[in-house]
Design an enzyme around this catalytic site. Sequence first.
Site, PDB file in Angstrom:
ATOM      1  N   ASP A 184       0.857  -1.191   0.000  1.00 20.83           N
ATOM      2  CA  ASP A 184       0.000   0.000   0.000  1.00 20.83           C
ATOM      3  C   ASP A 184       0.885   1.229   0.000  1.00 20.83           C
ATOM      4  O   ASP A 184       1.810   1.338   0.797  1.00 20.83           O
ATOM      5  CB  ASP A 184      -0.907   0.021   1.232  1.00 20.83           C
ATOM      6  CG  ASP A 184      -1.822   1.241   1.223  1.00 20.83           C
ATOM      7  OD1 ASP A 184      -2.564   1.404   0.241  1.00 20.83           O
ATOM      8  OD2 ASP A 184      -1.780   2.029   2.177  1.00 20.83           O
ATOM      9  N   GLU A 268      -1.709  -1.259  -5.787  1.00 14.99           N
ATOM     10  CA  GLU A 268      -2.943  -0.624  -6.227  1.00 14.99           C
ATOM     11  C   GLU A 268      -2.724  -0.009  -7.593  1.00 14.99           C
ATOM     12  O   GLU A 268      -1.653   0.501  -7.883  1.00 14.99           O
ATOM     13  CB  GLU A 268      -3.324   0.504  -5.272  1.00 14.99           C
ATOM     14  CG  GLU A 268      -3.837   0.066  -3.946  1.00 14.99           C
ATOM     15  CD  GLU A 268      -4.030   1.274  -3.062  1.00 14.99           C
ATOM     16  OE1 GLU A 268      -5.181   1.617  -2.791  1.00 14.99           O
ATOM     17  OE2 GLU A 268      -3.029   1.884  -2.679  1.00 14.99           O
ATOM     18  N   CYS A 335     -12.021  -4.293   6.665  1.00  9.20           N
ATOM     19  CA  CYS A 335     -11.217  -5.000   7.656  1.00  9.20           C
ATOM     20  C   CYS A 335     -10.613  -6.225   6.983  1.00  9.20           C
ATOM     21  O   CYS A 335     -11.332  -7.020   6.388  1.00  9.20           O
ATOM     22  CB  CYS A 335     -12.082  -5.418   8.842  1.00  9.20           C
ATOM     23  SG  CYS A 335     -11.223  -6.494  10.001  1.00  9.20           S
ATOM     24  N   CYS A 338     -12.111  -9.674   9.122  1.00 11.18           N
ATOM     25  CA  CYS A 338     -13.495 -10.138   9.031  1.00 11.18           C
ATOM     26  C   CYS A 338     -14.197  -9.645   7.768  1.00 11.18           C
ATOM     27  O   CYS A 338     -15.301 -10.066   7.460  1.00 11.18           O
ATOM     28  CB  CYS A 338     -14.288  -9.723  10.271  1.00 11.18           C
ATOM     29  SG  CYS A 338     -14.619  -7.954  10.353  1.00 11.18           S
ATOM     30  N   CYS A 354     -11.455  -1.865  13.462  1.00 11.67           N
ATOM     31  CA  CYS A 354     -12.664  -2.414  12.862  1.00 11.67           C
ATOM     32  C   CYS A 354     -13.868  -2.145  13.761  1.00 11.67           C
ATOM     33  O   CYS A 354     -13.825  -2.409  14.960  1.00 11.67           O
ATOM     34  CB  CYS A 354     -12.500  -3.911  12.634  1.00 11.67           C
ATOM     35  SG  CYS A 354     -13.945  -4.671  11.888  1.00 11.67           S
ATOM     36  N   CYS A 357     -15.246  -6.199  14.521  1.00  8.65           N
ATOM     37  CA  CYS A 357     -14.487  -7.137  15.352  1.00  8.65           C
ATOM     38  C   CYS A 357     -13.473  -6.428  16.250  1.00  8.65           C
ATOM     39  O   CYS A 357     -12.740  -7.078  16.990  1.00  8.65           O
ATOM     40  CB  CYS A 357     -13.802  -8.202  14.501  1.00  8.65           C
ATOM     41  SG  CYS A 357     -12.434  -7.580  13.521  1.00  8.65           S
ATOM     42  N   ASP A 364      -2.340   1.443   6.981  1.00  8.58           N
ATOM     43  CA  ASP A 364      -1.741   1.117   5.688  1.00  8.58           C
ATOM     44  C   ASP A 364      -1.440  -0.373   5.561  1.00  8.58           C
ATOM     45  O   ASP A 364      -1.535  -0.951   4.477  1.00  8.58           O
ATOM     46  CB  ASP A 364      -0.458   1.937   5.469  1.00  8.58           C
ATOM     47  CG  ASP A 364      -0.769   3.417   5.285  1.00  8.58           C
ATOM     48  OD1 ASP A 364      -1.936   3.729   4.965  1.00  8.58           O
ATOM     49  OD2 ASP A 364       0.137   4.242   5.460  1.00  8.58           O
TER      50      ASP A 364
END
Length: 415
Positions: A184, A268, A335, A338, A354, A357, A364
Site C-alpha cells: 500500500d 494498487e 477490515c 473479518c 474495525c 471485530c 496502511d
Amino acid sequence: MLTGRRFRVEFTDAQAEFAERIGAACRAVWNTGLEQRREYRRRGAWMNYQPQAKELAEAKTEHPWLKDVPGHCLQQTLMDLDRACREHGTWRVRWRAGRRWSPSFRFPEGSKMAVDKLNRRHGRIKLPKLGWVKFRASRSLDGETIRSATLTREGRYWVLSVLVDDGRRAPEAHQVPGSAVGVDRGVATAIATSAGALFDRQFATNGERRRALALQRKLSRTAKGSANRAKTRAALAGVRARERRRRLDFCAQTAHRLTATNATVVIEDLKTKQMTKSAKGTIDQPGRRVAAKSGLNRAILGKGWHQFALALASAARYTGTAVVKVPAAYTSQRCSLCGHMDPKSRESQAVFRCTQCARAEHADVNAAKNILAAGLAVTACEDQPRPAGRARSSTQEPAGNREELLLQPTAASAA
Ligand SMILES: [Zn+2]
C-alpha cells in the site's frame, strides 16, 4: 537486459558552453518541427519524420549553427518529436520553452563510443564533436554494451544517462516460488506491506525545505530576465534535483527488496495523473476544497508513487517477479480479518480499528493485506500461466522498453 546508468558529468568550460549550444539547437529544431506539424494539421495533412529529416539536412547548408552541432542529436530530436506526436497528438505536444525545458540531447550508436577509466573516481566517454567527456565513475561499465548516451542538465550539473545492455537474462522462475506481498502506498507512510513492514524516508531535510521556501520568495521578487533571477532559479533547481535523486534511490531500493523476496507483488492501480489533477475547476464551475486537494496532491507526488511503480517494474525483470495491479477502491475501509466494510473503521490517517471485530492495526498495513488478497484472487482466476517476469494486470502496463523506465537507477546503482 536493457537498463540505465547515470553519472555526473565534469565538463570543461568549453564543453559546457558547447553543450548549451547543442541543447539550444535541439530546442530550435523541436519547436520548428512542431510548428510545421501543426501547420500541416491545420490544413488537414500530416508531416512525418522522413521529410522533416530531409529538410533538416538542407537547412544545415544554410545555417552554420546547425552544422556546428552533432547531427545525430538533431535527428534524435526529430524522432522524439515524431513519437510524441504519434502518442499524444500534435496539439498536445508542448513547446520547449527556454525557461522551462532543461537542455537534453541523445547520442545514438553507443556501440561506437569509447569508454576509458581515468582513475579510481573518474571515467571518460568519447562523444561526437564534444570529444572526451569526463564523468564521475560511480559504477563500472565493464562488460556492458552501450546502446545510447544522453546528456541532460539538471540544475547546475550535467548528467550522463547511458542506456546499456548489462548482459543479464530474465530468470526462468522466481527464487522463492509462491511468495507474495501486498503493497500500500500511503501519504503518511510512503510504503507499507502486508507483512507489516513500513518503508519511508525523508527526502528533504528541514534546512533544505526552509532554503527552498526562501529561494522561492526571492525568485518572486527578482526582475524578469535578470541575471539574479536566473541564478536563483538554478539554485532552486539544484535543491529540487537533490530531493528527486533521493526519492529515486528510495524507490529503487525498496523495489529491489520487495522483488528479491517475493514472486508476486500486488500494488494498487493508482491513476496518479487523475488523482493529482488540479481541484481548481473552471470559472463556471469552481472547484471545492481547492487548498486541501492541492495539499494532498503535493503529498502524493512527494512520496513518488508513480516512480515506485516504475522502479518495481524495472526490478521485477531481474527476479522474475510478477507485478499485479488491482483496483484501489475500498482497500482502506475494509477490515482485512473479518471483511467488514465501514469508512468509520478508519480511525485516523494511521490507525484502523474495525467497527465490527474491534481489531486494531496500522491503517496502511490493513490496506496492504486487502490489496494482497485482491491480487491473489486475480492471479487465481488466470487460466494460462504466464512466463515469469511478465507483469499481469487488468489494465495496460507500461511498455518494457520505455526510456523513463530504463533510466530508473537499478538497485545496484542506488545502493
Ligand atoms: Zn473486522
